[in-house]
Design an enzyme around this catalytic site. Structure first.
Site, PDB file in Angstrom:
ATOM      1  N   CYS A 174       6.666  49.666  -4.721  1.00 37.71           N
ATOM      2  CA  CYS A 174       5.981  48.579  -5.429  1.00 37.71           C
ATOM      3  C   CYS A 174       6.565  48.432  -6.830  1.00 37.71           C
ATOM      4  O   CYS A 174       6.649  49.414  -7.570  1.00 37.71           O
ATOM      5  CB  CYS A 174       4.487  48.863  -5.501  1.00 37.71           C
TER       6      CYS A 174
ATOM      7  N   LYS B 203      10.998   3.579   0.071  1.00 41.46           N
ATOM      8  CA  LYS B 203      10.751   4.998  -0.226  1.00 41.46           C
ATOM      9  C   LYS B 203      11.139   5.337  -1.653  1.00 41.46           C
ATOM     10  O   LYS B 203      11.972   4.675  -2.259  1.00 41.46           O
ATOM     11  CB  LYS B 203      11.578   5.849   0.741  1.00 41.46           C
TER      12      LYS B 203
ATOM     13  N   ASP C  28       2.517  10.547   3.457  1.00 36.04           N
ATOM     14  CA  ASP C  28       3.440  11.512   4.039  1.00 36.04           C
ATOM     15  C   ASP C  28       2.631  12.491   4.889  1.00 36.04           C
ATOM     16  O   ASP C  28       2.421  13.638   4.521  1.00 36.04           O
ATOM     17  CB  ASP C  28       4.182  12.240   2.914  1.00 36.04           C
TER      18      ASP C  28
ATOM     19  N   CYS D 178       3.672  49.659  -9.434  1.00 37.62           N
ATOM     20  CA  CYS D 178       3.139  51.026  -9.534  1.00 37.62           C
ATOM     21  C   CYS D 178       4.037  52.066  -8.877  1.00 37.62           C
ATOM     22  O   CYS D 178       3.718  53.244  -8.874  1.00 37.62           O
ATOM     23  CB  CYS D 178       1.739  51.089  -8.932  1.00 37.62           C
TER      24      CYS D 178
ATOM     25  N   GLU E  88       0.829  -1.203   0.000  1.00 36.52           N
ATOM     26  CA  GLU E  88       0.000   0.000   0.000  1.00 36.52           C
ATOM     27  C   GLU E  88       0.862   1.251   0.000  1.00 36.52           C
ATOM     28  O   GLU E  88       2.088   1.163  -0.053  1.00 36.52           O
ATOM     29  CB  GLU E  88      -0.951  -0.027   1.194  1.00 36.52           C
TER      30      GLU E  88
ATOM     31  N   TYR F 152      -4.824   2.435   8.180  1.00 42.15           N
ATOM     32  CA  TYR F 152      -4.077   1.371   7.508  1.00 42.15           C
ATOM     33  C   TYR F 152      -3.651   0.219   8.405  1.00 42.15           C
ATOM     34  O   TYR F 152      -3.083  -0.750   7.933  1.00 42.15           O
ATOM     35  CB  TYR F 152      -2.858   1.922   6.769  1.00 42.15           C
TER      36      TYR F 152
ATOM     37  N   CYS G  52       1.779  46.449  -1.082  1.00 44.67           N
ATOM     38  CA  CYS G  52       1.591  47.705  -1.786  1.00 44.67           C
ATOM     39  C   CYS G  52       0.212  48.188  -1.354  1.00 44.67           C
ATOM     40  O   CYS G  52      -0.758  47.438  -1.415  1.00 44.67           O
ATOM     41  CB  CYS G  52       1.613  47.470  -3.293  1.00 44.67           C
TER      42      CYS G  52
ATOM     43  N   LYS H 137       2.731   4.685   1.230  1.00 41.83           N
ATOM     44  CA  LYS H 137       3.296   5.270   2.450  1.00 41.83           C
ATOM     45  C   LYS H 137       2.910   6.745   2.448  1.00 41.83           C
ATOM     46  O   LYS H 137       3.455   7.547   1.703  1.00 41.83           O
ATOM     47  CB  LYS H 137       4.812   5.107   2.491  1.00 41.83           C
TER      48      LYS H 137
ATOM     49  N   CYS I  88      -3.206  50.175  -7.859  1.00 40.39           N
ATOM     50  CA  CYS I  88      -1.979  49.590  -8.409  1.00 40.39           C
ATOM     51  C   CYS I  88      -2.349  48.672  -9.569  1.00 40.39           C
ATOM     52  O   CYS I  88      -3.243  47.835  -9.457  1.00 40.39           O
ATOM     53  CB  CYS I  88      -1.255  48.799  -7.322  1.00 40.39           C
TER      54      CYS I  88
HETATM   55  S1  IVH Z   1       1.947   0.618   9.030  1.00 44.77           S
HETATM   56  C1  IVH Z   1       4.235  -1.522  12.035  1.00 44.77           C
HETATM   57  N1  IVH Z   1       1.183   1.720   6.805  1.00 44.77           N
HETATM   58  O1  IVH Z   1       5.181   5.266   8.441  1.00 44.77           O
HETATM   59  C2  IVH Z   1       3.483  -0.873  11.003  1.00 44.77           C
HETATM   60  N2  IVH Z   1       2.589   2.989   8.251  1.00 44.77           N
HETATM   61  O2  IVH Z   1       7.840   4.418   9.647  1.00 44.77           O
HETATM   62  C3  IVH Z   1       3.437   0.552  11.229  1.00 44.77           C
HETATM   63  N3  IVH Z   1       3.056   5.255   7.421  1.00 44.77           N
HETATM   64  O3  IVH Z   1       4.803   6.207  11.725  1.00 44.77           O
HETATM   65  C4  IVH Z   1       2.610   1.354  10.441  1.00 44.77           C
HETATM   66  N4  IVH Z   1       1.890   5.106   5.575  1.00 44.77           N
HETATM   67  O4  IVH Z   1       3.072   7.101  10.166  1.00 44.77           O
HETATM   68  C5  IVH Z   1       1.902   1.876   7.928  1.00 44.77           C
HETATM   69  N5  IVH Z   1       0.386   2.572   4.803  1.00 44.77           N
HETATM   70  C6  IVH Z   1       1.098   2.733   5.933  1.00 44.77           C
HETATM   71  C7  IVH Z   1       1.776   3.931   6.221  1.00 44.77           C
HETATM   72  C8  IVH Z   1       2.521   4.012   7.396  1.00 44.77           C
HETATM   73  C9  IVH Z   1       2.651   5.891   6.318  1.00 44.77           C
HETATM   74  C10 IVH Z   1       3.932   5.874   8.434  1.00 44.77           C
HETATM   75  C11 IVH Z   1       3.420   5.789   9.813  1.00 44.77           C
HETATM   76  C12 IVH Z   1       4.565   5.340  10.683  1.00 44.77           C
HETATM   77  C13 IVH Z   1       5.697   5.363   9.736  1.00 44.77           C
HETATM   78  C14 IVH Z   1       6.562   4.170  10.024  1.00 44.77           C
END
Ligand code: IVH
Length: 666
Positions: free
Chosen positions: A410, A316, A115, A413, A111, A223, A428, A113, A433
């Site tokens: 400015c 990542k 941010d 103007c 899935e 998640y 300004c 990750k 302007c």
């Molecule tokens: S699972 C043990 N799923 O990543 C499993 N974490 O480095 C822990 N994060 O602090 C979490 N997307 O904030 C999981 N799809 C995802 C995620 C996720 C982002 C973040 C989460 C955690 C960090 C772990």
């Protein structure tokens, strides 16, 4: 005590919140929603011992806290091991197989990750009891009041037979589009803008005043689970589907293709590349993928090393950074007169996109990073799209470089600029302007304002420079001939422009108010004003105390509106727009007044024009129906009434005269 209608309303409102905030597919109008909400509040204020712990009324921000309480997590919130290359995924898979002593391909749930900011939602017997930040993983902060304001998070799980305890882990984030709008508002208010959506989300969750949080466009994706009692799952996939069923927002719900069960590492790597390609077109920020062993039994067998599970890893994406040089710092003037410094750089490719400009926000930001013309800088695309200067490579700084100072005049103007002590923005102050005028005109035609889609920025610049455009109403005076006389404007495109201008002549009141570009009046405030004042004339007649009656409007916004409507030029302009054929309608009428909750229909001839009579009824809170039915409360009868009169009598609908209607209003 329970009240059937109250229970029902809680469910209905939650369903509409879900349709709106999670599915993005509202099935009722804002007006209908407001009515349901009003009804709910009315019941809650009249019956004191109802269960309101899961009521949508509990979402609104309450009193500000002094600090957040620290609370220990039942199960620690772990972190993930990281990797940046596909070999690392093979390595991870090798280790898993070796530890389990299995040679067959392992099934992984892959899935996104996210941010954002990780969060734990604690549901006891199906009710949202508490929300904790990750903190150091062992102890988090209690941010329940703030999390309650996130409308997509259910206060109650859907199941009639919920588990005793369910801790849901997920991420709070802000979508890219919402982020840009939020920053625009920050900028307008002279407050520091956020560097990226993650900072904005974190800043919003860590507000001691939940009213501020409730105004931020926060979203949540679930998640994983923390501690649970009274339920168990066989796979990670099952957990995801269970979260969906309980109406917890998940990415699976948003787009099922974003989650994939992969057999073996090769398939995981394919997923990684697919997502990397889709990254920039997703509506929110991600920084990689997360790979989890799908079987919960195998997860338990694998256990932990230090603070990370052996059964999951994050792969990542490579950071999208590059080196380039600042050639020049230009200063742009916005609609509110705000001066924004922008770095013009030697074009450079960052993660597949050529970047030449980056906003430097304001003088404070420039000072903080110590940016100068000629500097070699590291840039990255924050939030995947917006380029940002991360830092300066000081060793490469030219010897003769000088710190940058915002101009005292400015650039558009030449009038004096000003920076108020408690603001970060230089402005300004000249309302005439040329840059301010151009930006206001661009705002007027923009999609969410009057939506004149064939009139672009370039054309506006052109028209202003040729003296054909100065004020909003000039758009409606431009002729075919004038357009064709401009360079590069053909017959066909001129006629498209004219018809697109023509099409904009029937705005709703809220759009119209928003189009005017009154300082601090964004879309939301425009809507409140439209709801409250019902028509433009009422708004133009408003006094400061009338504006302050609207709970969401504070003194700063009220003053700005008053200053706008007391300007004779502005009023003249509204009348000129009306003279040019602008007809403003107002479909959202949630005004309250002596006629609130009552419906009306008019038949026969009244002493005033029928449209005026309708407006009078609506501006006093009444609703106009289109036909006689048992739902109708009053038929207002003038001279020579039609067949409606007989029908109303038959159905037992109350029939009143014009004078009686006025009596009701008084
Ligand atoms: S699972 C043990 N799923 O990543 C499993 N974490 O480095 C822990 N994060 O602090 C979490 N997307 O904030 C999981 N799809 C995802 C995620 C996720 C982002 C973040 C989460 C955690 C960090 C772990």
């Amino acid at each position: 005590m329970s009240n059937l209608r109250h229970e029902e309303l809680k469910k209905i409102i939650f369903k509409h919140d879900y349709n709106y905030y999670v599915l993005d597919k509202p099935t009722i109008t804002d007006y209908e929603y407001d009515k349901l909400y009003e009804e709910l509040l009315k019941i809650e204020s009249s019956e004191k011992d109802l269960d309101i712990s899961d009521s949508p009324s509990q979402r609104v921000g309450g009193k500000a806290l002094d600090s957040f309480q620290k609370i220990e997590h039942r199960a620690p919130m772990l972190s993930l091991s990281n990797s940046y290359s596909s070999e690392d995924i093979f390595d991870f898979d090798e280790k898993v197989k070796k530890f389990l002593n299995i040679s067959a391909e392992i099934e992984y749930l892959c899935e996104l990750k996210f941010d954002g900011l990780s969060m734990e939602l604690i549901y006891e017997k199906g009710r949202l009891l508490r929300a904790l930040t990750r903190g150091d993983g062992t102890v988090g902060e209690d941010v329940t009041l703030n999390v309650r304001t996130i409308k997509s998070i259910p206060l109650k799980l859907k199941s009639n037979n919920p588990p005793e305890l369910l801790e849901i882990r997920g991420e709070v984030l802000i979508f890219k589009e919402d982020f840009s709008r939020l920053n625009e508002i920050q900028q307008e208010n002279g407050i520091q803008t956020f560097a990226n959506p993650r900072n904005a989300a974190a800043g919003s969750i860590r507000q001691l005043d939940s009213k501020i949080t409730s105004s931020r466009p926060l979203k949540f994706f679930g998640y994983a689970l923390g501690a649970v009692e009274g339920i168990s799952f066989r796979t990670q996939d099952e957990i995801q589907h269970f979260l969906c069923e309980q109406r917890i927002p998940t990415v699976l719900e948003t787009d099922p293709d974003l989650v994939k069960i992969c057999k073996g590492p090769q398939s995981v790597i394919e997923y990684y590349h697919t997502i990397e390609h889709r990254r920039s077109s997703l509506p929110f920020d991600i920084d990689g993928i997360v790979v989890k062993v799908n079987s919960v039994r195998l997860q338990n067998d694998l256990g932990l090393v230090a603070r990370s599970p052996r059964w999951a890893t994050a792969a990542k994406f490579k950071p999208e950074q590059a080196l380039t040089q600042i050639k020049e710092i230009i200063v742009q003037v916005g609609r509110t007169g705000a001066l924004t410094p922008v770095a013009i750089m030697t074009p450079v490719n960052v993660g597949g996109v050529t970047v030449t400009n980056a906003t430097l926000h304001n003088q404070d930001e420039i000072d903080r990073k110590d940016l100068r013309v000629g500097d070699t800088v590291i840039i990255q695309r924050a939030g995947d799209v917006i380029p940002e200067i991360v830092s300066v490579v000081l060793e490469k700084r030219p010897h003769d470089s000088k710190p940058f100072k915002m101009p005292s005049k400015c650039p558009a103007c030449n009038s004096a600029t000003e920076k108020l002590e408690n603001e970060v923005i230089t402005r300004c102050l000249n309302p005439l302007c040329i840059a301010v005028v151009k930006e206001s005109l661009k705002h007027f035609v923009s999609r969410r304002a009057m939506n004149i889609d064939k009139v672009g920025d370039k054309l506006i610049e052109h028209l202003v420079d040729h003296g054909l455009l100065k004020v909003f109403s000039d758009f409606y005076k431009i002729t075919d001939i004038q357009l064709q006389s401009l360079e590069r404007q053909g017959k066909k495109s001129a006629s498209n422009i004219i018809s697109s201008i023509e099409k904009s002549k029937n705005p709703t009141l809220n759009r119209f108010i928003y189009s005017l570009g009154i300082r601090f009046v964004g879309e939301q405030t425009a809507k409140l004003l439209a709801d409250h004042f019902v028509n433009i004339q009422n708004l133009l007649n408003a006094k400061e105390e009338d504006l302050l009656q609207i709970p969401e409007i504070g003194p700063k916004v009220a003053k700005s509106i008053i200053s706008w409507i007391s300007n004779k030029e502005c009023i003249k302009e509204i009348h000129e727009l009306e003279r040019m054929g602008i007809k403003i309608s107002n479909p959202v009428r949630s005004v309250t007044g002596p006629l609130s909750g009552q419906s009306f229909l008019i038949t026969g001839t009244l002493p005033i024009h029928r449209d005026e009579a309708k407006t009078l009824i609506e501006s006093n809170g009444g609703k106009i129906l289109s036909s006689v039915s048992s739902k109708l409360n009053y038929l207002v009868v003038g001279s020579d009434p039609g067949s409606k009169f007989e029908k109303a009598e038959k159905l037992g609908v109350k029939v009143i005269s014009w004078d009686e209607l006025n009596g009701l209003i008084e």
